[in-house]
Design a protein around this motif. Structure first.
Motif, PDB file in Angstrom:
ATOM      1  N   ASP A   1       0.115   9.926  -1.827  1.00 26.18           N
ATOM      2  CA  ASP A   1      -0.612   8.658  -1.926  1.00 26.18           C
ATOM      3  C   ASP A   1      -1.927   8.781  -2.680  1.00 26.18           C
ATOM      4  O   ASP A   1      -2.723   7.851  -2.691  1.00 26.18           O
ATOM      5  CB  ASP A   1      -0.893   8.105  -0.519  1.00 26.18           C
ATOM      6  CG  ASP A   1       0.385   7.772   0.232  1.00 26.18           C
ATOM      7  OD1 ASP A   1       1.372   7.397  -0.426  1.00 26.18           O
ATOM      8  OD2 ASP A   1       0.392   7.896   1.464  1.00 26.18           O
ATOM      9  N   GLY A   2      -2.164   9.921  -3.294  1.00 27.01           N
ATOM     10  CA  GLY A   2      -3.403  10.114  -4.030  1.00 27.01           C
ATOM     11  C   GLY A   2      -4.548  10.514  -3.113  1.00 27.01           C
ATOM     12  O   GLY A   2      -4.356  10.798  -1.934  1.00 27.01           O
ATOM     13  N   CYS A   3      -5.725  10.473  -3.650  1.00 29.98           N
ATOM     14  CA  CYS A   3      -6.913  10.910  -2.924  1.00 29.98           C
ATOM     15  C   CYS A   3      -7.417   9.797  -2.011  1.00 29.98           C
ATOM     16  O   CYS A   3      -7.877   8.755  -2.476  1.00 29.98           O
ATOM     17  CB  CYS A   3      -8.012  11.335  -3.895  1.00 29.98           C
ATOM     18  SG  CYS A   3      -9.487  11.926  -3.052  1.00 29.98           S
ATOM     19  N   VAL A   4      -7.331  10.028  -0.716  1.00 29.55           N
ATOM     20  CA  VAL A   4      -7.784   9.044   0.269  1.00 29.55           C
ATOM     21  C   VAL A   4      -9.285   8.834   0.146  1.00 29.55           C
ATOM     22  O   VAL A   4      -9.778   7.712   0.253  1.00 29.55           O
ATOM     23  CB  VAL A   4      -7.395   9.479   1.698  1.00 29.55           C
ATOM     24  CG1 VAL A   4      -8.039   8.600   2.734  1.00 29.55           C
ATOM     25  CG2 VAL A   4      -5.889   9.473   1.860  1.00 29.55           C
ATOM     26  N   MET A   5     -10.022   9.915  -0.084  1.00 32.49           N
ATOM     27  CA  MET A   5     -11.478   9.809  -0.163  1.00 32.49           C
ATOM     28  C   MET A   5     -11.911   8.904  -1.318  1.00 32.49           C
ATOM     29  O   MET A   5     -12.864   8.155  -1.195  1.00 32.49           O
ATOM     30  CB  MET A   5     -12.115  11.191  -0.298  1.00 32.49           C
ATOM     31  CG  MET A   5     -11.799  12.124   0.879  1.00 32.49           C
ATOM     32  SD  MET A   5     -12.059  11.396   2.506  1.00 32.49           S
ATOM     33  CE  MET A   5     -13.823  11.316   2.564  1.00 32.49           C
ATOM     34  N   GLU A   6     -11.197   8.972  -2.418  1.00 29.67           N
ATOM     35  CA  GLU A   6     -11.517   8.081  -3.546  1.00 29.67           C
ATOM     36  C   GLU A   6     -11.226   6.627  -3.179  1.00 29.67           C
ATOM     37  O   GLU A   6     -11.958   5.736  -3.563  1.00 29.67           O
ATOM     38  CB  GLU A   6     -10.713   8.474  -4.786  1.00 29.67           C
ATOM     39  CG  GLU A   6     -11.204   9.731  -5.454  1.00 29.67           C
ATOM     40  CD  GLU A   6     -10.360  10.138  -6.642  1.00 29.67           C
ATOM     41  OE1 GLU A   6      -9.401   9.411  -7.000  1.00 29.67           O
ATOM     42  OE2 GLU A   6     -10.650  11.198  -7.220  1.00 29.67           O
TER      43      GLU A   6
ATOM     44  N   THR B   1     -13.578   2.453  -2.651  1.00 28.97           N
ATOM     45  CA  THR B   1     -13.202   1.278  -3.440  1.00 28.97           C
ATOM     46  C   THR B   1     -13.176   0.057  -2.532  1.00 28.97           C
ATOM     47  O   THR B   1     -13.547   0.116  -1.369  1.00 28.97           O
ATOM     48  CB  THR B   1     -11.819   1.474  -4.099  1.00 28.97           C
ATOM     49  OG1 THR B   1     -10.834   1.566  -3.071  1.00 28.97           O
ATOM     50  CG2 THR B   1     -11.787   2.724  -4.963  1.00 28.97           C
ATOM     51  N   ASP B   2     -12.695  -1.038  -3.074  1.00 35.70           N
ATOM     52  CA  ASP B   2     -12.629  -2.284  -2.310  1.00 35.70           C
ATOM     53  C   ASP B   2     -11.378  -2.386  -1.452  1.00 35.70           C
ATOM     54  O   ASP B   2     -11.083  -3.452  -0.918  1.00 35.70           O
ATOM     55  CB  ASP B   2     -12.672  -3.485  -3.273  1.00 35.70           C
ATOM     56  CG  ASP B   2     -14.005  -3.588  -3.991  1.00 35.70           C
ATOM     57  OD1 ASP B   2     -15.007  -3.100  -3.436  1.00 35.70           O
ATOM     58  OD2 ASP B   2     -14.036  -4.155  -5.098  1.00 35.70           O
ATOM     59  N   ILE B   3     -10.632  -1.318  -1.305  1.00 32.27           N
ATOM     60  CA  ILE B   3      -9.382  -1.355  -0.550  1.00 32.27           C
ATOM     61  C   ILE B   3      -9.667  -1.628   0.929  1.00 32.27           C
ATOM     62  O   ILE B   3     -10.666  -1.172   1.483  1.00 32.27           O
ATOM     63  CB  ILE B   3      -8.593  -0.039  -0.725  1.00 32.27           C
ATOM     64  CG1 ILE B   3      -7.162  -0.201  -0.220  1.00 32.27           C
ATOM     65  CG2 ILE B   3      -9.277   1.099  -0.027  1.00 32.27           C
ATOM     66  CD1 ILE B   3      -6.249   0.940  -0.618  1.00 32.27           C
ATOM     67  N   ASN B   4      -8.786  -2.409   1.531  1.00 32.34           N
ATOM     68  CA  ASN B   4      -8.881  -2.693   2.966  1.00 32.34           C
ATOM     69  C   ASN B   4      -8.566  -1.394   3.715  1.00 32.34           C
ATOM     70  O   ASN B   4      -7.509  -0.801   3.515  1.00 32.34           O
ATOM     71  CB  ASN B   4      -7.874  -3.788   3.327  1.00 32.34           C
ATOM     72  CG  ASN B   4      -7.865  -4.141   4.791  1.00 32.34           C
ATOM     73  OD1 ASN B   4      -8.436  -3.444   5.618  1.00 32.34           O
ATOM     74  ND2 ASN B   4      -7.197  -5.232   5.113  1.00 32.34           N
ATOM     75  N   PRO B   5      -9.474  -0.940   4.589  1.00 32.42           N
ATOM     76  CA  PRO B   5      -9.246   0.326   5.310  1.00 32.42           C
ATOM     77  C   PRO B   5      -7.924   0.361   6.076  1.00 32.42           C
ATOM     78  O   PRO B   5      -7.336   1.433   6.238  1.00 32.42           O
ATOM     79  CB  PRO B   5     -10.430   0.405   6.279  1.00 32.42           C
ATOM     80  CG  PRO B   5     -11.487  -0.439   5.659  1.00 32.42           C
ATOM     81  CD  PRO B   5     -10.761  -1.531   4.918  1.00 32.42           C
ATOM     82  N   LEU B   6      -7.436  -0.783   6.520  1.00 32.90           N
ATOM     83  CA  LEU B   6      -6.159  -0.809   7.249  1.00 32.90           C
ATOM     84  C   LEU B   6      -4.991  -0.392   6.364  1.00 32.90           C
ATOM     85  O   LEU B   6      -3.989   0.116   6.861  1.00 32.90           O
ATOM     86  CB  LEU B   6      -5.899  -2.202   7.828  1.00 32.90           C
ATOM     87  CG  LEU B   6      -6.853  -2.645   8.942  1.00 32.90           C
ATOM     88  CD1 LEU B   6      -6.550  -4.085   9.365  1.00 32.90           C
ATOM     89  CD2 LEU B   6      -6.774  -1.706  10.127  1.00 32.90           C
ATOM     90  N   GLU B   7      -5.138  -0.574   5.062  1.00 30.49           N
ATOM     91  CA  GLU B   7      -4.078  -0.174   4.136  1.00 30.49           C
ATOM     92  C   GLU B   7      -3.927   1.346   4.080  1.00 30.49           C
ATOM     93  O   GLU B   7      -2.885   1.861   3.668  1.00 30.49           O
ATOM     94  CB  GLU B   7      -4.354  -0.713   2.731  1.00 30.49           C
ATOM     95  CG  GLU B   7      -4.238  -2.224   2.621  1.00 30.49           C
ATOM     96  CD  GLU B   7      -4.541  -2.716   1.220  1.00 30.49           C
ATOM     97  OE1 GLU B   7      -4.132  -2.039   0.249  1.00 30.49           O
ATOM     98  OE2 GLU B   7      -5.178  -3.767   1.109  1.00 30.49           O
TER      99      GLU B   7
END
Length: 135
Positions: free
Chosen positions: A70-75, A79-85
């Protein structure tokens, strides 16, 4: 920017293995210079060192690929991603690392037993040498 040779030296992973890890999807495709040669950042090197530590402690390539898929979680956190995602990815990583930690703890216990037995043998051998010296 670092060349593949510099990355190999700094990460302890050979250039051949780095290319293989890219091929199997463990590493993302690297950035390329206009001539096509790979180049890497300090963050890439830190990630590779982390992967090497997982491999060196016995994690399978399959688990490593699953861990990074899923790639780098820390990156993503920055970002503007919803933490629940992130929850499915975080839960998956927790499961993989927990399973790996259990395996390492079992190996550590086995190694501790071997170390203890080895020390006992050495004590016996040293005491035998002392007896011979006393004669």
């Amino acid at each position: 920017m670092f060349s593949i040779g510099e990355v190999a030296d700094q990460s302890g992973i050979s250039a051949y293995t780095l290319r293989y890890y890219e091929k199997i999807g463990l590493l993302p495709p690297p950035k390329r210079k206009s001539g096509g040669s790979r180049y890497y950042t300090s963050s890439d090197i830190q990630f590779m060192i982390f992967l090497k530590s997982l491999k060196d402690t016995g994690m399978s390539l399959e688990d490593m690929i699953e861990f990074v898929k899923d790639g780098c979680v820390m990156e993503k956190i920055n970002t503007d991603i919803n933490p629940l995602e992130l929850n499915p990815s975080l839960n998956n990583r927790i499961e993989i690392l927990t399973r790996h930690l259990m395996k390492m703890e079992m190996k550590k216990k086995e190694l501790d037993e071997v170390i203890s037995a080895t020390k006992e043998k050495l004590d016996i051998y040293y005491s035998l040498l002392k007896e011979d010296d006393a004669k």
